[in-house]
Every structure is written in C-alpha cells, then in structure tokens.
Scaffold this active site. Structure first.
Site, mmCIF file in Angstrom:
data_model
loop_
_atom_site.group_PDB
_atom_site.id
_atom_site.type_symbol
_atom_site.label_atom_id
_atom_site.label_comp_id
_atom_site.label_asym_id
_atom_site.label_seq_id
_atom_site.Cartn_x
_atom_site.Cartn_y
_atom_site.Cartn_z
ATOM 1 N N GLY A 291 78.136 -2.002 -24.621
ATOM 2 C CA GLY A 291 78.399 -1.667 -23.105
ATOM 3 C C GLY A 291 78.005 -3.135 -22.214
ATOM 4 O O GLY A 291 78.746 -3.602 -21.582
ATOM 5 N N ALA A 292 76.583 -3.629 -22.525
ATOM 6 C CA ALA A 292 76.256 -4.990 -21.895
ATOM 7 C C ALA A 292 75.055 -5.269 -22.392
ATOM 8 O O ALA A 292 74.251 -4.749 -23.417
ATOM 9 C CB ALA A 292 75.930 -4.473 -20.226
ATOM 10 N N MET A 293 74.524 -6.533 -22.076
ATOM 11 C CA MET A 293 73.370 -7.240 -22.744
ATOM 12 C C MET A 293 72.506 -7.482 -21.386
ATOM 13 O O MET A 293 72.917 -8.206 -20.771
ATOM 14 C CB MET A 293 73.677 -8.071 -23.467
ATOM 15 C CG MET A 293 72.561 -8.808 -24.281
ATOM 16 S SD MET A 293 71.538 -7.709 -25.409
ATOM 17 C CE MET A 293 70.028 -8.476 -25.009
ATOM 18 N N GLU A 294 71.164 -7.251 -21.545
ATOM 19 C CA GLU A 294 70.119 -7.858 -20.681
ATOM 20 C C GLU A 294 69.428 -9.257 -20.678
ATOM 21 O O GLU A 294 68.661 -9.431 -19.986
ATOM 22 C CB GLU A 294 68.982 -6.749 -20.772
ATOM 23 C CG GLU A 294 68.007 -6.944 -21.942
ATOM 24 C CD GLU A 294 68.442 -5.995 -23.207
ATOM 25 O OE1 GLU A 294 69.689 -5.392 -23.286
ATOM 26 O OE2 GLU A 294 67.482 -5.801 -24.020
ATOM 27 N N GLU B 144 71.420 -10.400 -29.453
ATOM 28 C CA GLU B 144 70.722 -9.171 -29.676
ATOM 29 C C GLU B 144 71.517 -8.448 -30.754
ATOM 30 O O GLU B 144 72.722 -8.316 -30.633
ATOM 31 C CB GLU B 144 70.411 -8.120 -28.713
ATOM 32 C CG GLU B 144 69.369 -6.956 -29.140
ATOM 33 C CD GLU B 144 69.052 -5.906 -28.134
ATOM 34 O OE1 GLU B 144 69.561 -5.898 -26.905
ATOM 35 O OE2 GLU B 144 68.326 -4.942 -28.393
ATOM 36 N N HIS C 217 65.927 -3.683 -17.463
ATOM 37 C CA HIS C 217 65.376 -4.052 -18.854
ATOM 38 C C HIS C 217 64.581 -5.215 -18.369
ATOM 39 O O HIS C 217 63.750 -5.692 -19.248
ATOM 40 C CB HIS C 217 66.509 -4.629 -19.607
ATOM 41 C CG HIS C 217 66.963 -3.414 -20.751
ATOM 42 N ND1 HIS C 217 66.079 -2.889 -21.575
ATOM 43 C CD2 HIS C 217 68.001 -3.189 -20.958
ATOM 44 C CE1 HIS C 217 66.663 -2.168 -22.270
ATOM 45 N NE2 HIS C 217 68.032 -2.349 -22.184
ATOM 46 N N HIS D 206 70.635 -0.249 -15.830
ATOM 47 C CA HIS D 206 70.055 -0.095 -17.102
ATOM 48 C C HIS D 206 69.578 -1.410 -17.441
ATOM 49 O O HIS D 206 68.691 -1.857 -17.731
ATOM 50 C CB HIS D 206 70.953 0.463 -17.994
ATOM 51 C CG HIS D 206 70.482 0.548 -19.646
ATOM 52 N ND1 HIS D 206 69.688 1.606 -20.112
ATOM 53 C CD2 HIS D 206 70.532 -0.568 -20.570
ATOM 54 C CE1 HIS D 206 69.325 1.258 -21.278
ATOM 55 N NE2 HIS D 206 69.762 0.127 -21.679
ATOM 56 N N GLU D 207 70.605 -2.533 -17.371
ATOM 57 C CA GLU D 207 70.445 -3.783 -17.887
ATOM 58 C C GLU D 207 69.254 -4.704 -16.957
ATOM 59 O O GLU D 207 68.434 -5.320 -17.263
ATOM 60 C CB GLU D 207 71.848 -4.889 -17.906
ATOM 61 C CG GLU D 207 72.905 -4.120 -18.630
ATOM 62 C CD GLU D 207 72.681 -3.763 -20.121
ATOM 63 O OE1 GLU D 207 71.384 -4.317 -20.617
ATOM 64 O OE2 GLU D 207 72.854 -2.925 -20.849
HETATM 65 N N1 TRP Z 1 70.401 -4.101 -25.458
HETATM 66 C C1 TRP Z 1 71.672 -3.628 -25.089
HETATM 67 C C2 TRP Z 1 71.503 -2.489 -23.958
HETATM 68 O O1 TRP Z 1 71.008 -1.611 -24.520
HETATM 69 C C3 TRP Z 1 72.609 -3.466 -26.324
HETATM 70 C C4 TRP Z 1 73.574 -4.259 -26.958
HETATM 71 C C5 TRP Z 1 74.229 -4.997 -26.316
HETATM 72 C C6 TRP Z 1 73.430 -4.595 -28.035
HETATM 73 N N2 TRP Z 1 75.092 -5.569 -27.056
HETATM 74 C C7 TRP Z 1 74.713 -5.441 -28.300
HETATM 75 C C8 TRP Z 1 73.074 -4.101 -29.320
HETATM 76 C C9 TRP Z 1 75.136 -6.168 -29.671
HETATM 77 C C10 TRP Z 1 73.598 -4.448 -30.591
HETATM 78 C C11 TRP Z 1 74.377 -5.524 -30.783
HETATM 79 O O2 TRP Z 1 71.582 -2.892 -22.981
HETATM 80 ZN ZN ZN Z 2 69.313 -1.166 -23.339
#
Ligand code: TRP
Ligand code: ZN
Length: 880
Positions: free
Chosen positions: A267-270, A126, A307, A303-304
């Site tokens: 922070g993290a990614m879903e 993302e 999502h 949060h993740e």
């Molecule tokens: N979708 C992620 C969140 O809010 C955000 C995110 C994680 C992101 N890594 C990223 C956005 C790298 C841009 C680039 O939970």
């Molecule tokens: Zn998010």
C-alpha cells in the site's frame, strides 16, 4: 523446489550487531541502466558485539571498488559476493569505508531496492531492500545519520527527493546534470531510506505544528494529476493535527513529502520524511475513485504519517518485532478514522476485515503468532495477523487498563524509547508500569497463534434473581506444539431485560462490574450477577472487545431481539450477522442433503425493521443489510467445504430476503438515488453505500427488470461509486447489456489505469464457469500487465480471493490457473507471487475432490527447479 532449503531465522538467535555505522553518505548518480552508488560509511565496533570480520549484506550487488580510510583495500582483505561483502580483519578503532557499486534500476522487476516506476526512479527498502542498493548492515537495530547527494539528468528527473531536509541543490557545470543534497538528522535504520527522482508535479501546502513550527508539505504525482491529490493532502493535515491532540505527537522535520508511484508491491511506505505510496492510495477524484477508495486513502495516509513516531522515532530491534510498529500503527489509524467518521461503522468494517482475512489465516497452515519466533522469508510476514490482530491486541490492552492509563503508558513509551530500536517486552513494560498490573500473561497474545474460543453457558434463576455465567476458554492447538495457556481478555457485556432495557451489572458480592467488562483469564470461570429481575438476554463481547469466537446459548429469538434492542450498535449488527450465519450454515447442510434452502422470514423481518429505523445512520444500515460473505460461511463450516453449496445458500438467502424487503427497499432506494453533487464525507458516503446495498437486493433476481434497474443505475451515475455499483450489479446478470456496459466502461476510462483495475476485478469476480476464460482473455488486454502489482491483484487476486466458486471449480482448473500464474510471476516479482499463493491457505478444509485438485496444483509448483524463498516458504508451510 530448490534443493538447498532456505535457513530459518530464529528470535532466540538474536544478538546485537558486531559493528555500528554512525553515519552514511550516499552519492547516487541516477541513470536508467547503470546507476552508480558511492557509499561512505563511518564504522566502529559495537561494545556489545563479538568483534571478528565485518560482514555486510548485499543482494544482487556488483562492487566496483572499495577503500579503507581513503586507500584502496587490498584484494586479500575482503571478499565481495553479490549477496555479501566480508572485510576480514577490520581495524580495532573507528574507520571509514568507501564502497562503489553499480546497478540497473530498469531491470529491477522485484520492486525492492532502487527501481523505475514509469519514468521515475524510486526505492522500497523495507524490510531488506537497502542491501539491493549498497552493501550494508541491513538490520533495523543499526541506526545511522544519512546524507544523500542525488545527481541526474535535468530533463529526465527535475525532481530529486530523499529523506530529511533539503540542504543544497544546483547544476554540475562540467556535465550539465543537476544535483540535490538532503540530510536527515534523525538516526534511522536502512529500511527507512528512500529516494525519488523524476518528472513529477507537486501539490504544495503547509502545516503549523502545535508548537508553531511551519512544515512544508508536498505530494508528488504524475504530471497533470496534482488536483487529484487534494483529498490526500487534506487527510495528511488532519492526521498531523490528530496525532498532536490524541497522542501529543508533533512532526519533527522541516518538510514532509509524499510521492505516488504506480508500481508498488504494497500500500505505502513510511520512509522518514518521504513516504512513498502506491498511487491508488493518493489519487482521487469523484470521477475515478469510489467512497471505499477515499476511505482507503484517508487511512493509509494516516497510517504512514503515524509511523513517524510508532516505527521511525521508535523502531524495531529485529523483524520479529514487526507488530511493535505495525499493530500499534494500525490501531492508531483505526482510531483516527473512528474519530473522523462513525466509530461504530468503522468498528464493524474493521471486524469484517479481521474475520475475512485474519481469522482464516489463524485457522490454517499459515497461522503464526503476532510475534513469530522463526521465519524463512520476512517478506511473507506482512500479514493480517501482524497488522490486524496486532491492532486488536493493543485495543484489548487499552480496554483492560482504561483510556487514561493507556495514554500514560504511551507517553512513557515515547519518552523512554525515543530513538531506540526496541521490543514488544519493552513496550508492554510501559503499560505494566503505568497500570501497576502484571502483564506477564497478557504477553501470551504475542506468542500463541490461533483464534481463542469462549464457550459461554448461562443459567437464570428467577426465584433468586440470579444469572450465572460459566465461561470456558480454549485455543486451537498447533500440531507439534505444547498445549496453549488461557489468555487474559476483556469481555464487554450487557444484560437486557424483557423490554430491551439495560440491567445494572451487579456481582453476587454486591459490587458493580467495573467498566462493564469481565476480565477472562482462566480456562474456566463462573460469574454470578444479582438483581436480575426478569428473563435476561445477554449482549456479549460488545464492540468486539476481544478478537475471539464465541459460542453461547443465545437462541435465534435472542439474536433477533438483540438486533432491535441492543444499545451497543456493534452488537446490533453482530446479532444480525450471527443469525444470518446460522441460517446459512444450516442451509448449506440442507442443500447438500435434500436440496432445500432454509426459511428465513424472521431474519428478513429484523432487516426490515433495521431499514425502517430512522435513528440509525445510513452506513450502519448498509452494514446490517450486508450478509456474511462466502469465505466467512466457509470458515464457520470449517471442514468438507463445498463452495458451490455456500454460494447457492448465500444467493438463495439474498433473494428471499430481497423479495420481502423489496417494496420498502424500492422507496428508500429512489429517495437515496437522487443526484447530489459528490462529497466524499462519511455521511454522504453512507447514503451511497446504502443505496448500493439496496440496488443489490433489488437486482438479485437477475430478471429483465433487474437488468434494467442496474443499467439505469450505471448510466445515470455521476460519480465512480454509483457507476461501480451499477456495473457490479450488472455483472451478476449474464446478458449482452452487461457486455455493453463493460465495453463502454473500458472506452470511457481508456487511459485511467486505476479505474480499469476496477473493471478487471469486477469481471474476475463473476461467479460463472465462463469467467476463467474471460480472465485468460483479459490477461492479453492492454489494460493488464504482469509487471504491475495493482493489475495482478485486480485481475488474478480478485479471481482467487473474491470468486470462491470459480477459483474452487470442481474440475480444479481454477487452482491450476492460479498455480501457473504463480510460477510465471515468481522470477519477476516473488513477493507478489507469494502473496497470490496464499489463496490456497484453506485447501485442507475443502471437500475431497477439490482438496485433491488443490494439492496437485500446489505440488506442481513445488516440482519447479528454482523457486524464490518467498514462494517456497509459503508453499512449504501450506503443504505442511
Ligand atoms: N511498512 C509498510 C506499512 O505498513 C509496509 C510495506 C510497504 C512493505 N512496502 C513494503 C512491506 C514492501 C514489505 C515490503 O506501512
Ligand atoms: Zn505500517
């Protein structure tokens, strides 16, 4: 700046994709320098598209071969550039493309696409990272079913993970390498793709869903660290249960995996079924993590996970709709933490964050609507406005239509849009339908930037027992844009009598005000309350029901009265903050003219009463005793800002409040400082928080007894929260005890990089002239690396955003330093470089000398020949 200005993407230009990709099969052969990717796409024309060539996105890609329905594609039928693959006249009917690319994950310093973190392989897609792995229609409205076969060296990467459910694994007999196949049955956009390969330990657990399905849970971490994932696992299971009870949402795959990596831009990614985390939001032990870290882990894990429904099952049509998933998911994680911890304390913390980050953003050159209409670089729109203001908009909606109707609207949204890539309009339509209300005007919250302002004038007439409120709404204009329209918002209020008791809210027509909320939706509105038997005091915008600024006739007396009597805990806190903020603004003005700070014994008296109140939670008292920060004062002053004067005013206030609080603070401090075994729950954390705030007051003189107390607190600590409180208190006192403590901490945590991040950021935040040199020295320390985002944020980010007097040094050296780092970092990691650059966003509000230095530093960056779109976008907007 690069001569060819990057093009703007406009929401008005949105059109559906000309092609669709129903299924993707990826065969990925992991290798440190030449990872080979074989992608098989089943493509067809979109009935809603225009036909023509098939244009796939790429980014620094290298094609090795391409086949159409199994046959090599003739050279003249396509063009393959690193950033684009064009297939000139594709067949009318469905077809299969096999695309082979090769890439070097080890050379990927941008941490977007497929890269290495430590010895592991991982991905971040993302928003536009998938195009760095293979050519694709890399847009969220193209959704496909993915099957992924990963192959790697068994020693190097015994763990192989991808989205969905595991299908098959084994050894390739010819090579001795091993493989794993994963299949994700839920069609998803490419930004949710993920893979991980590496030598990792796992903390395994399971969860039984509300319908009785058994889900295998795994949290993968660096070898030896599995026991540090227990708290994250607990938070995950609580999140899964909460989404069932609060929103009726059940998990859908057979497995749910989380991987913690140490190099991560955010922070993290879903990613579907395979969340990837910055390890600082997974790993915790009492010895290495503070209470704030535990709370951060709980909310990011939630949060993740949330999502999965708000983001993955229902995703965004295009990136302009980012708040559709982010604002809503932040709202959901805030509600989760409120239910798990203290609701009022959580609200106070969230409003503090909003005011510290979103309000300044909304008041400066980087202001944008919750749903922007144009962007040059989407990476730069993961902002406090999209996330935090986006969540506030949902909170207002809920307040206006009521809890039950809100829940019906959410149910309708899940039912109607499951599987869709959709829009804010479609989302809001669900609530219009559920409530029967016309929400057309409410949509303005998504379109108009700037923090609305309410001017509230009250008039009480004792003879008629009537209270009249005149409310005027205005929204700061954006230069070059049409005047803004008033927006509908819920203003929760209470009216207190002379004894502090609530009076019933009866309007002049005899009706009771529904839900104690005024719906403000005009430029000017008047309300008359009747039956107001004694001189009233107004408690406005209770619980911060609308994310706005208010000016009212409340006197200092009124505020201090509210601080002690308001039934709304948020507004009790708010009254103290407002009163302190007023004092500080006046103090700054006075300091700049005759050098005298302002008297404040009455505020101190209110704080003393708060501290003595046995009915209040520790965490609440800690929040009440924490005075507004320097950025908040700067925002309130708004122009000709002198950060040194603000710093002096805040310090002077702290000292004088401290001197009044001391006797009482000392006793409570001693009681709270008794050592209990560490528990991360909210009540225990609240005790520690209050203890830390009191330590701050007890040591703010910076004299020898202060230093001795801070040192004792530091050395007596049996957990990281206490230790960091001690170190932070010592850091404000410049003598060699501080330097000894820094050296001791470094030694103690020599191999704990997350602990050393705290060590870096405390040092970078020391408000004294020598700090810039200290930060430069720390850049050469083994604890620092320009390749790791956490290290950069801890050292440079702390200097630029948590040390106002030193970043804004009057000689401009702070600006030049940060500008240099932005230039150096840009070619390595443009996303993080651009984020650092946003520290300059309030430069126009500074007094002229600093303003000139800041502008010169910004123009210096602009003079560079090649800049990333990330940095040049922020630069252009900041200077505009
Ligand atoms: N979708 C992620 C969140 O809010 C955000 C995110 C994680 C992101 N890594 C990223 C956005 C790298 C841009 C680039 O939970
Ligand atoms: Zn998010």
């Amino acid at each position: 700046m690069s001569s060819e200005e990057t093009r703007e993407v406009r929401i008005a230009d949105y059109r559906p994709s000309d092609f669709l990709i129903d299924s993707v099969t990826l065969e990925i052969n992991l290798a440190d320098h030449d990872t080979r990717i074989h992608s098989t796409l089943l493509v067809r024309r979109n009935p809603q598209g225009r036909g023509g060539a098939l244009v796939l996105d790429g980014d620094e890609l290298q094609l090795t071969s391409i086949l159409l329905d199994g046959q090599p594609l003739a050279k003249d039928r396509y063009e393959a550039l690193p950033e684009q693959l064009t297939f000139f006249s594709p067949p009318e009917g469905p077809f299969r493309l096999d695309i082979h690319t090769v890439l070097d994950p080890t050379a990927n310093t941008k941490l977007m696409g497929l890269y290495r973190s430590g010895s592991a392989y991982c991905t971040q897609c993302e928003p536009e990272g998938f195009r760095r792995i293979t050519y694709f229609l890399d847009r969220p409205d193209v959704m496909s079913v993915y099957t992924v076969r990963l192959e790697a060296d068994q020693e190097e990467a015994p763990v192989l993970l991808a989205n969905g459910n595991p299908v098959e694994s084994g050894v390739v007999s010819a090579t001795g390498r091993h493989f794993a196949v994963w299949h994700d049955p839920f069609p998803k956009p490419s930004y949710l793709f993920a893979l991980v390969g590496g030598r990792l330990d796992v903390l395994a657990d399971e969860f039984i869903t509300m319908s009785g399905r058994r889900i295998a849970l795994g949290i993968y971490v660096e070898p030896g660290k599995a026991e540090r994932a227990y708290y994250a696992m607990d938070a995950l299971k609580r999140s899964m249960r909460w989404d069932e009870t609060a929103f009726g949402r059940e998990y859908d795959l057979d497995v749910f995996n989380i991987v913690a990596v140490s190099d991560f831009n955010m922070g993290a990614m879903e990613n579907k079924g395979l969340n990837i985390f910055n390890d600082k939001y997974v790993l915790a032990s009492s010895e290495t993590a503070t209470d704030a870290d535990y709370a951060g882990i709980e909310s990011v894990i939630a949060h993740e996970y949330f999502h999965n429904w708000t983001g993955n099952r229902i995703t965004c049509r295009d990136w302009f709709q980012l708040c559709l998933k982010e604002g809503l998911t932040v709202f959901r994680d805030q509600e989760f933490s409120s239910d798990e911890r203290s609701r009022p304390v959580k609200r106070i913390a969230d409003v503090r964050t909003l005011r510290a980050h979103q309000f300044p953003e909304d008041a400066g050159p980087l202001a944008h609507p919750v749903r922007p209409e144009t962007y040059r670089e989407i990476n730069n729109f993961y902002t406090a406005t999209i996330y935090e203001k986006g969540a506030e908009v949902i909170r207002m909606l809920k307040r206006m239509i009521g809890d039950q109707t809100f829940r019906s609207g959410m149910d309708l949204y899940f039912e109607r849009h499951d599987g869709d890539a959709t829009t804010i309009e479609a989302f809001i339509a669900c609530f219009a339908e559920a409530s029967g209300l016309d929400l057309t005007e409410f949509m303005l919250w998504y379109a108009q930037a700037g923090t609305p302002h309410l001017k509230i004038v009250d008039h009480y007439d004792h003879a008629s027992q009537q209270l009249r409120l005149e409310i005027k709404q205005s929204i700061p204009p954006t230069p070059g844009q049409p005047a803004k329209k008033p927006m509908p918002m819920p203003l929760a209020l209470g009216i207190l009598d002379e004894d502090g008791k609530e009076m019933p809210l009866v309007l002049s027509d005899g009706s009771r005000l529904p839900n104690d909320v005024l719906i403000i939706d005009q430029q000017q509105q008047t309300y008359v309350f009747q039956g107001i038997t004694s001189q009233p005091t107004l408690s406005l915008n209770r619980g911060f029901s609308a994310p706005i600024r208010i000016s009212s006739d409340l006197t200092d007396d009124d505020l201090l009265f509210l601080a002690q009597h308001d039934q709304d805990p948020f507004n009790r806190w708010e009254a103290i903050q407002k009163s302190a903020l007023r004092l500080l603004v006046n103090s700054v003005a006075a300091l700049r003219s005759d050098g005298q700070a302002f008297p404040n014994d009455r505020l101190a008296e209110a704080l003393r009463a708060t501290l003595a109140d046995p009915t209040l939670e520790h965490a609440f008292i800690a929040q009440a005793l924490t005075l507004p920060g320097e950025t908040e004062v700067a925002l309130e002053i708004g122009q000709d800002v002198d950060p040194d004067a603000i710093h002096h005013a805040v310090n002077a206030l702290k000292r004088s409040v401290g001197s009044i609080l001391k006797p009482q603070a000392n006793g409570i401090y001693l009681k709270l400082a008794t050592k209990e075994s560490f528990q991360p729950d909210a009540a225990s954390a609240g005790k520690r928080a209050l203890c830390g705030v009191l330590l701050g007051y007890l040591t703010c003189d910076g004299d020898d007894p202060s230093a001795r107390l801070a040192e004792a607190h530091y050395h007596g600590a049996t957990n990281m929260t206490d230790r960091i409180q001690g170190l932070a208190a010592l850091s404000r006192i410049s003598d060699d005890r501080r330097e000894k403590a820094f050296a001791g901490f470094k030694q103690r945590y020599a191999t704990e990089v997350l602990a050393l991040d705290k060590w870096l950021s405390i040092q970078a935040a020391i408000p004294e002239t020598a700090t810039l040199d200290r930060v430069r020295r720390l850049m050469d320390d083994s604890a620092f690396s320009l390749n790791n985002p956490n290290r950069i944020r801890s050292l440079i980010g702390s200097f630029s955003s948590a040390n106002p007097t030193q970043f804004h040094r009057a000689d401009g050296a702070g600006y030049r330093f940060v500008a240099e780092i932005v230039e150096t970092l840009d070619p390595l990691n443009p996303q993080v470089a651009a984020r650092l650059l946003t520290a300059f966003r309030s430069w126009r509000t500074l007094e002229s000398e600093r303003r000139n230095h800041a502008e010169a530093a910004l123009r210096q960056i602009g003079a560079k020949k090649t800049l990333s779109t990330d940095v040049s976008d922020i630069l252009l907007r900041t200077l505009a």
